[in-house]
Design an enzyme around this catalytic site. Structure first.
Site, short mmCIF file in Angstrom:
data_model
loop_
_atom_site.label_atom_id
_atom_site.label_comp_id
_atom_site.label_asym_id
_atom_site.label_seq_id
_atom_site.Cartn_x
_atom_site.Cartn_y
_atom_site.Cartn_z
N ASP A 122 0.80 -1.21 0.07
CA ASP A 122 -0.08 -0.24 -0.01
C ASP A 122 0.93 1.24 -0.07
OD1 ASP A 122 -2.20 -1.48 -0.05
OD2 ASP A 122 -2.14 -1.71 2.34
N GLU A 123 2.00 1.34 -0.82
CA GLU A 123 2.68 2.16 -0.80
C GLU A 123 2.31 3.42 -1.85
OE1 GLU A 123 3.74 -0.74 -1.27
OE2 GLU A 123 5.41 -1.12 0.34
N GLY A 124 1.47 2.74 -2.77
CA GLY A 124 1.09 3.76 -3.71
C GLY A 124 1.63 3.12 -5.04
N LYS A 125 1.79 1.76 -5.05
CA LYS A 125 2.52 1.27 -6.51
C LYS A 125 1.49 1.54 -7.63
CE LYS A 125 2.43 -2.76 -4.39
NZ LYS A 125 2.20 -2.01 -2.87
N GLN A 143 1.82 -6.18 -2.91
CA GLN A 143 2.55 -6.14 -1.61
C GLN A 143 3.56 -5.36 -1.71
OE1 GLN A 143 1.36 -9.78 -3.16
NE2 GLN A 143 -0.58 -8.63 -2.61
N THR A 177 -10.06 -5.47 1.79
CA THR A 177 -10.73 -6.04 2.84
C THR A 177 -11.37 -4.91 3.81
OG1 THR A 177 -8.75 -5.81 4.30
CG2 THR A 177 -9.12 -7.89 3.29
N GLY A 178 -11.29 -3.67 3.68
CA GLY A 178 -11.67 -2.72 4.26
C GLY A 178 -11.30 -2.62 5.74
N ARG A 179 -10.30 -3.23 5.90
CA ARG A 179 -9.68 -3.18 7.36
C ARG A 179 -8.80 -1.84 7.76
NH1 ARG A 179 -6.21 -8.54 7.79
NH2 ARG A 179 -5.67 -7.96 5.73
N GLY A 192 -4.48 -4.43 -3.54
CA GLY A 192 -5.48 -3.41 -3.96
C GLY A 192 -4.78 -2.24 -4.37
N HIS A 193 -4.67 -1.93 -5.77
CA HIS A 193 -4.10 -0.97 -6.23
C HIS A 193 -4.99 0.20 -6.81
CE1 HIS A 193 -0.57 -3.60 -7.14
NE2 HIS A 193 -0.81 -3.72 -5.75
P1 GDP Z 1 -0.92 0.18 -3.63
O1 GDP Z 1 -1.35 -1.08 -3.09
O2 GDP Z 1 0.67 0.23 -3.22
O3 GDP Z 1 -1.02 0.60 -5.00
O4 GDP Z 1 -1.35 1.14 -2.89
P2 GDP Z 1 -2.90 1.52 -2.45
O5 GDP Z 1 -3.46 2.22 -3.68
O6 GDP Z 1 -3.37 0.43 -1.71
O7 GDP Z 1 -2.96 2.75 -1.20
C1 GDP Z 1 -2.28 4.19 -1.55
C2 GDP Z 1 -3.45 4.91 -1.46
O8 GDP Z 1 -2.95 6.19 -1.48
C3 GDP Z 1 -4.27 4.79 -2.72
O9 GDP Z 1 -5.80 5.30 -2.19
C4 GDP Z 1 -3.68 6.13 -3.43
O10 GDP Z 1 -4.71 6.79 -4.45
C5 GDP Z 1 -3.37 7.12 -2.50
N1 GDP Z 1 -2.18 8.08 -2.97
C6 GDP Z 1 -1.28 7.61 -3.85
N2 GDP Z 1 -0.20 8.42 -3.81
C7 GDP Z 1 -0.79 9.56 -3.02
C8 GDP Z 1 -0.25 10.82 -2.58
O11 GDP Z 1 0.80 11.36 -2.75
N3 GDP Z 1 -0.93 11.67 -1.82
C9 GDP Z 1 -2.24 11.10 -1.11
N4 GDP Z 1 -2.86 11.65 -0.48
N5 GDP Z 1 -2.68 9.94 -1.60
C10 GDP Z 1 -2.01 9.10 -2.50
P1 IMO Z 2 -1.09 -4.29 -2.01
O1 IMO Z 2 -0.52 -4.69 -3.35
C1 IMO Z 2 -0.96 -4.50 2.28
C2 IMO Z 2 -1.19 -8.50 3.94
C3 IMO Z 2 -2.26 -9.20 4.52
C4 IMO Z 2 -1.35 -10.01 5.56
C5 IMO Z 2 -0.08 -10.56 4.91
C6 IMO Z 2 -0.90 -12.14 4.24
O2 IMO Z 2 -2.31 -3.79 -2.39
O3 IMO Z 2 0.22 -3.34 -1.57
P2 IMO Z 2 -2.44 -12.61 2.30
O4 IMO Z 2 -3.76 -12.47 1.89
O5 IMO Z 2 -1.26 -12.58 1.25
O6 IMO Z 2 -1.99 -14.27 2.40
O7 IMO Z 2 -2.08 -11.84 3.56
O8 IMO Z 2 -0.18 -9.63 3.87
N1 IMO Z 2 -1.15 -8.26 2.47
C7 IMO Z 2 -1.22 -6.76 2.05
N2 IMO Z 2 -0.96 -5.82 2.76
N3 IMO Z 2 -1.06 -4.38 0.81
C8 IMO Z 2 -1.18 -5.61 0.22
O9 IMO Z 2 -1.26 -5.53 -1.19
C9 IMO Z 2 -1.24 -6.80 0.76
N4 IMO Z 2 -1.54 -8.05 0.46
C10 IMO Z 2 -1.36 -8.95 1.27
O10 IMO Z 2 -2.75 -8.07 5.26
O11 IMO Z 2 -1.05 -9.18 6.60
MG MG Z 3 -2.96 -1.76 -1.77
#
Ligand code: GDP
Ligand code: IMO
Ligand code: MG
Length: 435
Positions: free
Chosen positions: A13-16, A222, A299-301, A40-41
């Site tokens: 969830d770094e913003g990939k 991840q 997951t909405g967690r 979830g991207h």
């Molecule tokens: P991923 O799984 O690494 O792709 O990251 P996620 O999409 O799960 O979570 C990143 C969240 O931060 C998403 O809701 C993006 O829309 C949001 N996001 C990404 N870059 C930025 C940023 O620079 N600022 C803010 N406020 N939100 C961002």
């Molecule tokens: P993105 O691509 C954050 C975490 C789960 C759990 C562990 C193992 O959006 O960054 P799993 O269902 O893979 O067997 O769960 O990994 N996890 C993530 N956490 N972002 C994700 O994906 C994740 N995918 C799995 O919360 O701790």
């Molecule tokens: Mg994500």
């Protein structure tokens, strides 16, 4: 020819998704190389928000070929729903390709994941409940189904007849639902009919694109600290998000990787169980969580939130051979008077500078912080590094110093255009900081 790996440097969830979408404008192909619909991207394009689980984040551009590589475990129901969602929103999915060798994530994998987590109770991993562990386990045990198997009823019957009795035995013993061969085969045949046109030999697709001089992005899911080998086992996922996984899961060799762009955000989050030394449980953490909308896409967690930890950053730069970094979400830190940065740990009374490979040691680690003065102004509109508040630049320089590689892109909001470009082409390695 150029292949760039996009890899998460933290716990996911770094913003990939934003990074891939941003870079995809300039490339021809995007390949997802591991994970499944646990990912979830989120991609924000104008006022539209797309949440993608399996389809690579470059799909919004009509010129991109989006490839789901052999290293991914594919839940066909999720994939079909995602393709339908994209089509209904006007996105052309005709250039999506799915590796014939990618493994199929079956309904019994989901049931086993959930039943197993329920049994573990307080010891649970906190998985996304998407069946990822059981699907990769079957792959390693050589009893998995591959996407090409969906095209052949007799293969499906033979394979499912072979594996299902064992699955049902375990599920029944855990008090969970069991499955019937016939219904599963019918379901799988229907998936195959629907997805046949998308299946392809993904390895040769990627190899041909590289040979033709196209720039290929390999999108990880991840992050490094959830890596099966390099993360805090057992609180990890069941695949290899690290850059090396892009070779095995994307169909390329290590020497075909030209750049590794690490993605990180300006603070840390973690979903699920496991050690998190810089975790914040106070109102500063709650403020970051609410401004950053830190809720799991899949997951909405609520995501656990903490200060940025440079100890695993130095480790992640090393194990991924990161050559450049995109820093996301620095805008979320606006308004915090003092920002802390974890620089080392104290474990059993001793200072530790390295990310420990021992999970129990990590569990006892207490962060040692450096403190930085914050900035009060919102920075969503900033498009040049020099226009960032001085304290934001100072914090950014400290992150860069720990990483030992340049931060080439800085994101100040979720939308594609809310990005500061310091240098488009990622710069080459600088000597790493001694760790
Ligand atoms: P991923 O799984 O690494 O792709 O990251 P996620 O999409 O799960 O979570 C990143 C969240 O931060 C998403 O809701 C993006 O829309 C949001 N996001 C990404 N870059 C930025 C940023 O620079 N600022 C803010 N406020 N939100 C961002
Ligand atoms: P993105 O691509 C954050 C975490 C789960 C759990 C562990 C193992 O959006 O960054 P799993 O269902 O893979 O067997 O769960 O990994 N996890 C993530 N956490 N972002 C994700 O994906 C994740 N995918 C799995 O919360 O701790
Ligand atoms: Mg994500």
């Amino acid at each position: 020819m150029p292949a760039t790996v996009i890899v998460g440097l933290q716990w996911g969830d770094e913003g990939k998704g934003k990074t891939t979408d941003f870079l995809a404008e300039q490339v021809g192909m995007v390949v997802r190389y591991q994970g499944g619909d646990n990912a979830g991207h989120t991609v924000v394009w104008g006022d539209q928000v797309f949440k993608l689980h399996l389809v690579p984040s470059g799909v919004l551009y009509p010129h991109i070929t989006s490839v789901i590589g052999n290293g991914v475990v594919v839940n066909p129901a999720t994939l079909i729903a995602e393709l339908d969602m994209l089509t209904s929103r006007g996105i052309d999915v005709s250039r999506v390709r799915v590796s014939r060798s990618a493994h199929v994530l079956m309904p019994y994998h989901v049931a086993l994941d959930r039943a197993n987590e329920a049994r573990l109770a307080g010891e649970k991993v906190g998985t996304t409940g998407r069946g990822i562990g059981p699907a990769y386990a079957d792959r390693a045990y050589r009893i998995g189904l591959r996407m090409e198997d969906l095209l052949d009823r007799s293969v499906l019957e033979a394979r499912i007849e072979r594996v299902l009795p064992d699955k049902n035995l375990i599920l029944a013993s855990l008090g969970a639902e069991t499955f019937e061969v016939r219904a599963l085969v019918d379901q799988a045949v229907a998936w195959g009919e629907r997805l046949a046109g998308y299946l392809d030999d993904a390895t040769w697709l990627v190899q041909r694109a590289l040979a033709a001089g196209e720039h290929v992005l390999l999108e990880g899911a991840q992050g490094t600290l959830l890596d099966l080998d390099h993360g805090s086992y057992p609180f990890v996922t069941s695949s290899n998000p690290v850059a090396g996984g892009a070779a095995t899961g994307g169909g390329i060799g290590p020497l075909q990787i030209d750049e590794v762009m690490g993605v990180m955000k300006a603070y840390a989050t973690r979903v699920g169980s496991g050690p998190f030394p810089t975790e914040l449980t106070d109102e500063v953490g709650q403020g970051i969580a609410s401004r950053g909308h830190e809720v799991g896409t899949t997951t909405g967690r609520p995501r656990r939130v903490g200060w940025f930890d440079a100890v695993p950053l130095r480790y992640a730069v090393a194990v991924n051979s990161v050559s450049s970094i995109m820093l996301n979400k620095i805008d979320i830190l606006s308004g915090i008077p003092e920002i802390k940065l974890g620089v080392a740990y104290e474990v059993d009374g001793k200072r530790v500078d390295h990310w420990p490979s021992s999970g129990s040691m990590l569990g006892r680690a207490r962060p040692i912080y450096e403190t930085f003065p914050g900035w009060s102004e919102p920075i969503h509109e900033v498009r040049a590094l020099n226009d960032l508040p001085e304290n934001a630049r100072r914090y950014l320089s400290a992150l860069e110093e720990h990483a030992g590689v340049p931060i080439v892109l800085v994101s100040v909001g979720p939308e594609r255009s809310q990005t500061i470009e310091r240098a488009w082409r990622p710069m080459r390695h600088r000597p790493p900081v001694a760790v």
